[in-house]
Structures are given as C-alpha cells and as structure tokens.
Design a protein around this motif. Structure first.
Motif, PDB file in Angstrom:
ATOM      1  N   PRO A 173     -11.406  10.968  20.824  1.00  0.00           N
ATOM      2  CA  PRO A 173     -10.846  10.740  19.172  1.00  0.00           C
ATOM      3  C   PRO A 173      -9.660  10.051  19.528  1.00  0.00           C
ATOM      4  CG  PRO A 173     -10.760  13.025  19.151  1.00  0.00           C
ATOM      5  CD  PRO A 173     -11.599  13.215  20.070  1.00  0.00           C
TER       6      PRO A 173
ATOM      7  N   LYS B  73     -17.895  22.899  14.413  1.00  0.00           N
ATOM      8  CA  LYS B  73     -18.547  21.095  14.677  1.00  0.00           C
ATOM      9  C   LYS B  73     -17.519  20.956  15.710  1.00  0.00           C
ATOM     10  CE  LYS B  73     -14.703  19.942  10.946  1.00  0.00           C
ATOM     11  NZ  LYS B  73     -14.987  19.626   9.604  1.00  0.00           N
ATOM     12  N   GLU B  74     -17.304  19.701  16.388  1.00  0.00           N
ATOM     13  CA  GLU B  74     -16.822  19.231  17.191  1.00  0.00           C
ATOM     14  C   GLU B  74     -15.578  18.706  18.007  1.00  0.00           C
ATOM     15  OE1 GLU B  74     -17.980  18.847  20.671  1.00  0.00           O
ATOM     16  OE2 GLU B  74     -19.719  19.982  19.384  1.00  0.00           O
TER      17      GLU B  74
ATOM     18  N   LEU C 239     -11.920  13.252  12.950  1.00  0.00           N
ATOM     19  CA  LEU C 239     -12.481  12.152  11.405  1.00  0.00           C
ATOM     20  C   LEU C 239     -11.923  12.764   9.830  1.00  0.00           C
ATOM     21  CD1 LEU C 239     -15.319  10.432  13.476  1.00  0.00           C
ATOM     22  CD2 LEU C 239     -13.086   9.343  13.029  1.00  0.00           C
ATOM     23  N   ASP C 240     -12.852  13.997   9.946  1.00  0.00           N
ATOM     24  CA  ASP C 240     -13.323  14.399   8.750  1.00  0.00           C
ATOM     25  C   ASP C 240     -11.301  15.735   8.074  1.00  0.00           C
ATOM     26  OD1 ASP C 240     -16.116  14.430   9.569  1.00  0.00           O
ATOM     27  OD2 ASP C 240     -16.143  16.782   9.959  1.00  0.00           O
ATOM     28  N   ASP C 241     -11.123  16.141   9.198  1.00  0.00           N
ATOM     29  CA  ASP C 241      -9.824  16.562   8.472  1.00  0.00           C
ATOM     30  C   ASP C 241      -8.114  15.900   9.141  1.00  0.00           C
ATOM     31  OD1 ASP C 241     -11.758  18.108   7.408  1.00  0.00           O
ATOM     32  OD2 ASP C 241     -11.977  19.571   9.374  1.00  0.00           O
TER      33      ASP C 241
ATOM     34  N   SER D 209     -14.254  16.230  17.556  1.00  0.00           N
ATOM     35  CA  SER D 209     -14.495  14.467  16.903  1.00  0.00           C
ATOM     36  C   SER D 209     -14.902  14.881  15.585  1.00  0.00           C
ATOM     37  CB  SER D 209     -15.209  13.874  17.900  1.00  0.00           C
ATOM     38  OG  SER D 209     -16.055  14.252  18.057  1.00  0.00           O
ATOM     39  N   ASP D 210     -15.215  15.928  15.314  1.00  0.00           N
ATOM     40  CA  ASP D 210     -15.992  15.646  14.327  1.00  0.00           C
ATOM     41  C   ASP D 210     -14.358  16.059  12.712  1.00  0.00           C
ATOM     42  OD1 ASP D 210     -18.498  14.224  14.359  1.00  0.00           O
ATOM     43  OD2 ASP D 210     -19.181  16.515  14.756  1.00  0.00           O
ATOM     44  N   ILE D 211     -13.864  17.084  13.623  1.00  0.00           N
ATOM     45  CA  ILE D 211     -12.112  17.373  13.377  1.00  0.00           C
ATOM     46  C   ILE D 211     -11.499  16.002  12.862  1.00  0.00           C
ATOM     47  CG2 ILE D 211     -10.256  19.446  13.362  1.00  0.00           C
ATOM     48  CD1 ILE D 211     -12.749  20.595  15.478  1.00  0.00           C
TER      49      ILE D 211
END
Length: 161
Positions: free
Chosen positions: A108, A33-34, A40-42, A36-38
C-alpha cells in the motif's frame, strides 16, 4: 518491504526450535482483511494504531521469533519495547526490492507513480529507526532465505549447540 522477514523468521524459528509469529498476520486475522485493504478503507493512522497494539501484544505473549511489519518502528513505544532484545534488521538494495516484489500495488505504501523512488524515500526515512532498535544488520541481497537465516543466527550468536 519484501526483504524476507516472514520467510527468514519462519526459518529462524525452525532452527531455534521456537514458535514463530508475524504481527502483520495477527492484524490480518484480527481485522478479517488484508493490510492493503485496511490502508485503503481505514487509512494509515488506523493501521499504525493496530500495528502498535499488535506488537505490544506479541511482545507480551510470545517468546519465540517475531516478525514485525516494516513500519512498526515508526512508533516510539514500539522502539522502546524492542530495546535490549535480539533484533535483526534485514536490508536490501532497491534493485533487489524491484526483483523480489516488483514494487507492486499489493504494497500500500508503494501505490504511487514512482514506486522505486517511494521505496528509496521510505528506507531513507526509516533506516535510522531500524538501526536504532537492531542489535545486528544483515544484508539479504543475492542470498537465499537459508543463507540469511544462518547469517542472523551467527550475528546474534544464537546457534544451538
């Protein structure tokens, strides 16, 4: 962020007839995953741990040109590993950052009310760390990636004969 690390790194690798590697790309590939998703998610601490591990692995396994994410120098062990290596710190002014990236949500750490101010603050917090590990500092403002690559090669005295 947005200074051209990946683009210039690829050009440097081509000109030096060396392999190219980007630790941000390594993280995206390993996590599926991107970045920015890391974030946001983690969360940022999880990303920084991944980043530190990616830099350690890349420095141990790779002998060509390596691009690091802008926050990699936040880790003291990363700064120690970079000691003595031909590191170039690519700089730009905030107006150039706005032009190049638009200071968009894809970054991010810039998803805030005032991304220009956040960018300035990040640079103020990190600049001394970048200069600590860099052998040379190369401004990228109003330069093409090719011109920046030439400047890095000249500054590091890495021109192939």
């Amino acid at each position: 962020m947005g200074v051209g690390k990946s683009t210039v790194g690829e050009l440097l690798a081509q000109r030096l007839d060396a392999a190219y590697r980007d630790t941000d790309a390594d993280i995206v590939a390993s996590q599926g995953k991107e970045i920015s998703d890391i974030f946001l998610d983690d969360g940022e601490p999880h990303f920084r741990a991944l980043e530190s591990a990616a830099v350690r692995a890349a420095l141990a396994e790779h002998t060509g040109v390596l691009s690091l994410g802008g926050g990699a120098v936040l880790d003291a062990s990363t700064r120690e590993l970079l000691g003595g290596l031909p590191v170039a710190y690519l700089t730009m002014e905030v107006t150039e950052a706005v032009r190049r990236t638009g200071l968009s949500a894809a970054r991010p750490l810039l998803t805030v009310v005032n991304p220009r101010q956040q960018w300035k603050q990040l640079m103020e917090e990190r600049r001394h760390l970048y200069t600590e590990v860099a052998r040379v500092v190369v401004a990228t403002d109003e330069r093409t990636p090719e011109e920046v690559a030439d400047a890095v090669l000249d500054a590091l005295e890495l021109r192939k004969a």
